[in-house]
Scaffold this motif. Structure first.
Motif, PDB file in Angstrom:
ATOM      1  N   SER A 260       0.684  -1.315   0.150  1.00  0.00           N
ATOM      2  CA  SER A 260      -0.009   0.133  -0.110  1.00  0.00           C
ATOM      3  C   SER A 260       0.975   1.459   0.040  1.00  0.00           C
ATOM      4  O   SER A 260       0.420   2.336  -0.603  1.00  0.00           O
ATOM      5  N   ASP A 263       1.115   3.007  -3.234  1.00  0.00           N
ATOM      6  CA  ASP A 263      -0.081   3.498  -3.804  1.00  0.00           C
ATOM      7  C   ASP A 263      -0.357   2.430  -4.897  1.00  0.00           C
ATOM      8  O   ASP A 263      -0.924   3.101  -5.975  1.00  0.00           O
ATOM      9  N   PRO A 265      -3.270  -0.939  -5.498  1.00  0.00           N
ATOM     10  CA  PRO A 265      -4.421  -1.704  -4.947  1.00  0.00           C
ATOM     11  C   PRO A 265      -3.955  -3.142  -4.274  1.00  0.00           C
ATOM     12  O   PRO A 265      -3.167  -3.660  -4.855  1.00  0.00           O
ATOM     13  N   CYS A 301      -7.535  -1.370   1.813  1.00  0.00           N
ATOM     14  CA  CYS A 301      -7.625  -2.454   0.989  1.00  0.00           C
ATOM     15  C   CYS A 301      -9.154  -2.588   0.268  1.00  0.00           C
ATOM     16  O   CYS A 301      -9.979  -1.754   0.690  1.00  0.00           O
ATOM     17  N   HIS A 302      -9.255  -3.340  -0.517  1.00  0.00           N
ATOM     18  CA  HIS A 302     -10.531  -3.990  -0.874  1.00  0.00           C
ATOM     19  C   HIS A 302     -10.928  -5.303  -0.500  1.00  0.00           C
ATOM     20  O   HIS A 302     -10.267  -6.362  -0.717  1.00  0.00           O
ATOM     21  N   ILE A 318     -10.143  -2.082 -11.182  1.00  0.00           N
ATOM     22  CA  ILE A 318     -10.354  -1.549  -9.548  1.00  0.00           C
ATOM     23  C   ILE A 318     -10.379  -0.217  -9.645  1.00  0.00           C
ATOM     24  O   ILE A 318      -9.192   0.217  -9.931  1.00  0.00           O
ATOM     25  N   GLU A 320     -10.008   3.321  -7.682  1.00  0.00           N
ATOM     26  CA  GLU A 320      -9.631   3.987  -6.390  1.00  0.00           C
ATOM     27  C   GLU A 320      -9.596   5.370  -6.486  1.00  0.00           C
ATOM     28  O   GLU A 320      -9.097   5.971  -7.352  1.00  0.00           O
ATOM     29  N   SER A 321     -10.666   6.055  -6.023  1.00  0.00           N
ATOM     30  CA  SER A 321     -10.961   7.523  -5.919  1.00  0.00           C
ATOM     31  C   SER A 321      -9.704   8.273  -5.316  1.00  0.00           C
ATOM     32  O   SER A 321      -9.034   7.873  -4.637  1.00  0.00           O
ATOM     33  N   PHE A 324      -9.896   8.007  -1.558  1.00  0.00           N
ATOM     34  CA  PHE A 324      -9.337   6.624  -0.920  1.00  0.00           C
ATOM     35  C   PHE A 324      -7.931   6.697  -1.092  1.00  0.00           C
ATOM     36  O   PHE A 324      -7.359   6.570  -0.008  1.00  0.00           O
ATOM     37  N   LYS A 325      -7.138   7.328  -2.142  1.00  0.00           N
ATOM     38  CA  LYS A 325      -5.752   7.178  -2.215  1.00  0.00           C
ATOM     39  C   LYS A 325      -5.153   8.048  -1.138  1.00  0.00           C
ATOM     40  O   LYS A 325      -4.158   7.922  -0.594  1.00  0.00           O
ATOM     41  N   ARG A 328      -5.529   6.393   2.172  1.00  0.00           N
ATOM     42  CA  ARG A 328      -4.455   5.535   2.232  1.00  0.00           C
ATOM     43  C   ARG A 328      -3.121   5.914   2.657  1.00  0.00           C
ATOM     44  O   ARG A 328      -2.306   5.404   3.341  1.00  0.00           O
TER      45      ARG A 328
END
Length: 355
Positions: A260, A263, A265, A301-302, A318, A320-321, A324-325, A328
């Motif tokens: 992670s 950066d 997924p 995570c997902h 997948i 990732e907005s 979200f990033k 994270r």
């Protein structure tokens, strides 16, 4: 300056190695300490590593031997990757560089051992450790294991040399040994994702411990597929595989925090094969083994609660907005600390300044 690095298990080395290289580059002497209590195969793996890296090493029999050896040595520092018996009785300066940053309770418990200093990853864990052990000494250095991913010194691996297709995306499956998702993954895992290269990097214990024979049977089955590469015992460093993967699957492993940080997924395989002694009325043992830090996986995570959800998630893009990033990145900063490629430098400087 003279420093010993205690190698209770060979998979501690990826955390040590960036620091060792910095120290050697500064003109200091570093020696790895291995144990003869391992079986012949493991000793061979260790010797191969020592030869390839051209590092100095000594071999001891037991922890008791090691205590006497360290006590009588002229070392400036002794570095441990985990708890060491009677560490508080050593009259030498000692440091702890925990070999992982995962969600297991042992991450915190090992600080109750009386080391001179513990190098810590991030403000969140620094504060928790200070609260738990107010008489302990901690230094927020960041996680040295990740340095090669950010200073471009990571080993370069060619997909083609692994027998994989450079034109496909690469899926890295990096499960831990316990609690593990391996036995709960579908037998057709490799065939379900033929549009991916699949690199499987098992935990070292999965490959060498007799009790994980069933996990090895599953790995051998998947390994028959042309789109699968399984890392062997000599490839105990996850870092080169993190560098070339596009997406990762993992379970209760610090590998999730490590990947992670790039950066990229991660699908969290939140399903595990549990021993009977961890089920039913004994389920409290799993809760004791896993720390609350595992809850952060939900933010970075997902999650997949069973293998079919892994299939569903990977068969669609997948997304990732940006929100979200950004979140994270904040979580990783809290749990892995500074990820600027300079953690080993900070540790080496601290050892120099406090010898």
């Amino acid at each position: 300056m003279f420093i010993y690095f205690d190698v209770q298990h060979i998979y501690y080395i990826p955390q040590y190695l960036p620091v060792i290289k910095k120290l050697i580059g500064k003109g200091h002497k570093c020696v790895l300490v291995f144990y003869k209590t391992q079986d012949a195969k493991l000793i061979s793996i260790c010797n191969r590593f020592i030869t390839e890296q051209q590092l100095a090493a000594v071999w001891l029999n037991t922890n008791s031997d090691a205590f006497s050896f360290y006590q009588q040595s002229d070392a400036d520092w002794i570095i441990f990757g985990n708890a060491f018996p009677n560490c508080d009785k050593l009259t030498k300066k000692t440091a702890l560089m925990q070999h992982g940053i995962g969600p297991k309770q042992c991450y915190y418990d090992v600080s109750n051992t009386g080391v001179t200093i513990r190098f810590v990853e991030g403000e969140h864990r620094l504060k928790r450790l200070q609260d738990l052990y107010p008489n302990g000494h901690f230094y927020d250095s960041g996680y040295a294991k990740l340095d090669p991913l950010f200073d471009n010194s990571a080993e370069k691996i060619s997909l083609k040399e692994l027998g994989l297709d450079p034109n496909k995306k690469t899926l890295l499956y990096a499960p831990t040994f316990y609690p593990s998702s391996i036995e709960c993954m579908g037998d057709q895992f490799a065939n379900d994702f033929t549009d991916y290269n699949i690199i499987i990097k098992p935990h070292f214990f999965t490959l060498v411990k007799p009790r994980y024979k069933k996990q090895r049977i599953k790995l051998a089955h998947w390994g028959k597929s042309s789109n699968v590469y399984i890392a062997d015992e000599n490839q105990f460093d996850l870092i080169p595989f993190l560098a070339i993967a596009d997406v990762m699957l993992s379970d209760a492993s610090s590998a999730i925090f490590e990947f992670s940080a790039l950066d990229k997924p991660v699908i969290w395989c939140d399903f595990y094969k549990l021993r009977w002694s961890y089920r039913g009325i004994f389920s409290f043992r799993l809760k004791e083994r896993l720390d609350d830090d595992i809850n952060y996986f939900n933010e970075i995570c997902h999650p997949a609660k069973h293998y079919q959800e892994v299939i569903t998630t990977l068969r669609k893009p997948i997304f990732e907005s940006m929100i979200f990033k950004e979140n994270r990145a904040r979580v990783i900063k809290r749990l892995a600390g500074k990820i600027d490629g300079l953690s080993a430098e900070r540790i080496a400087n601290y050892l120099e300044e406090n010898k």
